[in-house]
Design a protein around this motif. Structure first.
Motif, PDB file in Angstrom:
ATOM      1  N   TRP A   6     -27.173  37.526  -0.530  1.00  0.00           N
ATOM      2  CA  TRP A   6     -28.752  37.044  -0.593  1.00  0.00           C
ATOM      3  C   TRP A   6     -29.692  38.274  -0.415  1.00  0.00           C
ATOM      4  N   ARG A   7     -29.867  39.242   0.493  1.00  0.00           N
ATOM      5  CA  ARG A   7     -30.694  40.344   0.677  1.00  0.00           C
ATOM      6  C   ARG A   7     -30.643  41.143  -1.166  1.00  0.00           C
ATOM      7  N   ALA A   8     -29.434  41.391  -1.610  1.00  0.00           N
ATOM      8  CA  ALA A   8     -29.348  41.786  -2.690  1.00  0.00           C
ATOM      9  C   ALA A   8     -30.082  41.275  -3.893  1.00  0.00           C
ATOM     10  N   LEU A   9     -29.937  39.834  -3.773  1.00  0.00           N
ATOM     11  CA  LEU A   9     -30.040  39.382  -5.394  1.00  0.00           C
ATOM     12  C   LEU A   9     -31.969  39.451  -4.925  1.00  0.00           C
ATOM     13  N   VAL A  10     -32.650  39.345  -4.186  1.00  0.00           N
ATOM     14  CA  VAL A  10     -33.890  39.391  -3.122  1.00  0.00           C
ATOM     15  C   VAL A  10     -34.125  41.092  -3.907  1.00  0.00           C
ATOM     16  N   GLU A  11     -33.439  41.412  -3.371  1.00  0.00           N
ATOM     17  CA  GLU A  11     -33.781  42.941  -3.705  1.00  0.00           C
ATOM     18  C   GLU A  11     -34.450  43.024  -4.695  1.00  0.00           C
ATOM     19  N   THR A  12     -33.481  42.677  -5.918  1.00  0.00           N
ATOM     20  CA  THR A  12     -33.632  42.277  -7.375  1.00  0.00           C
ATOM     21  C   THR A  12     -34.434  41.618  -8.227  1.00  0.00           C
ATOM     22  N   ASP A  13     -34.840  40.924  -7.757  1.00  0.00           N
ATOM     23  CA  ASP A  13     -36.689  40.265  -7.530  1.00  0.00           C
ATOM     24  C   ASP A  13     -37.684  40.554  -7.731  1.00  0.00           C
ATOM     25  N   ALA A  14     -38.492  40.968  -8.334  1.00  0.00           N
ATOM     26  CA  ALA A  14     -39.955  41.488  -8.722  1.00  0.00           C
ATOM     27  C   ALA A  14     -40.879  40.352  -7.382  1.00  0.00           C
ATOM     28  N   GLU A  15     -40.416  39.377  -7.806  1.00  0.00           N
ATOM     29  CA  GLU A  15     -41.246  37.940  -7.265  1.00  0.00           C
ATOM     30  C   GLU A  15     -40.381  37.668  -5.772  1.00  0.00           C
ATOM     31  N   LEU A  16     -39.908  38.613  -5.108  1.00  0.00           N
ATOM     32  CA  LEU A  16     -39.140  38.127  -3.647  1.00  0.00           C
ATOM     33  C   LEU A  16     -39.397  39.214  -3.103  1.00  0.00           C
ATOM     34  N   SER A  17     -39.549  39.158  -2.018  1.00  0.00           N
ATOM     35  CA  SER A  17     -39.539  40.131  -0.843  1.00  0.00           C
ATOM     36  C   SER A  17     -39.312  39.588   0.422  1.00  0.00           C
ATOM     37  N   LEU A  18     -38.137  40.021   0.942  1.00  0.00           N
ATOM     38  CA  LEU A  18     -37.463  39.713   2.109  1.00  0.00           C
ATOM     39  C   LEU A  18     -39.321  40.309   3.796  1.00  0.00           C
ATOM     40  N   ARG A  19     -38.850  39.058   4.588  1.00  0.00           N
ATOM     41  CA  ARG A  19     -39.595  38.913   5.529  1.00  0.00           C
ATOM     42  C   ARG A  19     -38.658  38.418   6.887  1.00  0.00           C
ATOM     43  N   ASP A  20     -39.728  38.872   8.422  1.00  0.00           N
ATOM     44  CA  ASP A  20     -38.912  38.690   8.960  1.00  0.00           C
ATOM     45  C   ASP A  20     -39.174  37.323   9.905  1.00  0.00           C
ATOM     46  N   GLY A  21     -39.880  36.517   9.327  1.00  0.00           N
ATOM     47  CA  GLY A  21     -39.932  35.743   9.944  1.00  0.00           C
ATOM     48  C   GLY A  21     -40.954  34.888   8.774  1.00  0.00           C
ATOM     49  N   ILE A  22     -41.866  33.632   9.372  1.00  0.00           N
ATOM     50  CA  ILE A  22     -42.678  32.799   8.702  1.00  0.00           C
ATOM     51  C   ILE A  22     -44.415  32.944   9.696  1.00  0.00           C
ATOM     52  N   THR A  23     -45.870  33.875   9.111  1.00  0.00           N
ATOM     53  CA  THR A  23     -46.722  33.114   9.878  1.00  0.00           C
ATOM     54  C   THR A  23     -47.832  32.217   9.606  1.00  0.00           C
ATOM     55  N   ALA A  24     -48.652  31.770  10.510  1.00  0.00           N
ATOM     56  CA  ALA A  24     -49.541  30.958   9.636  1.00  0.00           C
ATOM     57  C   ALA A  24     -50.504  31.083  10.760  1.00  0.00           C
ATOM     58  N   ALA A  25     -52.210  30.524  10.945  1.00  0.00           N
ATOM     59  CA  ALA A  25     -52.855  31.039  11.251  1.00  0.00           C
ATOM     60  C   ALA A  25     -53.224  29.785  11.346  1.00  0.00           C
ATOM     61  N   LEU A  26     -53.570  29.892  12.903  1.00  0.00           N
ATOM     62  CA  LEU A  26     -53.963  27.753  13.491  1.00  0.00           C
ATOM     63  C   LEU A  26     -55.110  28.195  13.593  1.00  0.00           C
ATOM     64  N   PRO A  27     -55.648  26.683  13.835  1.00  0.00           N
ATOM     65  CA  PRO A  27     -57.189  26.570  14.307  1.00  0.00           C
ATOM     66  C   PRO A  27     -57.589  26.951  15.261  1.00  0.00           C
ATOM     67  N   GLY A  28     -59.022  27.998  15.552  1.00  0.00           N
ATOM     68  CA  GLY A  28     -59.735  28.186  16.635  1.00  0.00           C
ATOM     69  C   GLY A  28     -58.513  30.147  16.957  1.00  0.00           C
ATOM     70  N   GLY A  29     -58.731  30.485  15.635  1.00  0.00           N
ATOM     71  CA  GLY A  29     -58.329  32.069  15.340  1.00  0.00           C
ATOM     72  C   GLY A  29     -56.484  32.411  15.962  1.00  0.00           C
ATOM     73  N   GLN A  30     -56.145  31.857  16.306  1.00  0.00           N
ATOM     74  CA  GLN A  30     -54.553  32.020  16.589  1.00  0.00           C
ATOM     75  C   GLN A  30     -53.795  31.893  15.560  1.00  0.00           C
ATOM     76  N   VAL A  31     -52.592  33.202  15.810  1.00  0.00           N
ATOM     77  CA  VAL A  31     -51.779  33.008  14.942  1.00  0.00           C
ATOM     78  C   VAL A  31     -50.501  32.802  15.659  1.00  0.00           C
ATOM     79  N   LEU A  32     -49.290  32.038  14.587  1.00  0.00           N
ATOM     80  CA  LEU A  32     -48.084  31.356  15.247  1.00  0.00           C
ATOM     81  C   LEU A  32     -46.838  32.457  14.442  1.00  0.00           C
ATOM     82  N   THR A  33     -46.224  33.220  14.930  1.00  0.00           N
ATOM     83  CA  THR A  33     -44.634  33.505  13.861  1.00  0.00           C
ATOM     84  C   THR A  33     -43.544  32.791  14.560  1.00  0.00           C
ATOM     85  N   ILE A  34     -43.106  32.306  13.035  1.00  0.00           N
ATOM     86  CA  ILE A  34     -41.291  31.999  13.686  1.00  0.00           C
ATOM     87  C   ILE A  34     -40.795  33.098  13.409  1.00  0.00           C
TER      88      ILE A  34
END
Length: 123
Positions: free
Chosen positions: A31-59
């Protein structure tokens, strides 16, 4: 057409032919090797979302890839886990990307209810 569900529906890039995912697995290194060959994909350590009130949640989600080639969304998360790649609530553009990636991984795209996309194996 992709099945829709009020609670959310997931499609999976998998080598299994059973809905429970029992069968040959996609390796994390593959999976990582395939992602590295695709210019439209980039590996991440998780999902980050902005919550109401300015808080940030990272999963944390090791081997998550963000797809930046979607025509309407800045990023679409492709989550690798358990030997398969999962996308929640995909649209037709995401499905097309998943089918392309599945071909490169010698795998197929399967829905939560066991249906395949496309319905018959290519070739």
């Amino acid at each position: 057409m992709i099945k829709e569900d009020a609670m959310g529906y997931e499609l999976h890039i998998t080598r299994s032919s059973a809905p429970d995912g029992d069968g040959p697995l996609i390796g994390a290194d593959e999976w990582r090797a395939l992602v590295e060959t695709d210019a439209e994909l980039s590996l991440r350590d998780g999902i980050t979302a902005a919550l109401p009130g300015g808080q940030v949640l990272t999963i944390p989600s090791p081997d998550l890839a963000a797809w930046t080639g979607h025509p309407q969304h800045a990023e679409v998360p492709f989550r690798f886990h358990g030997g398969r790649v999962t996308v929640r609530n995909p649209d037709e553009a995401v499905l097309a990307k998943m089918i392309d990636l599945a071909g490169a991984l010698d795998a197929r795209v399967q829905g939560d209810d066991g249906e395949f996309y496309p319905p018959t194996p290519p070739g």
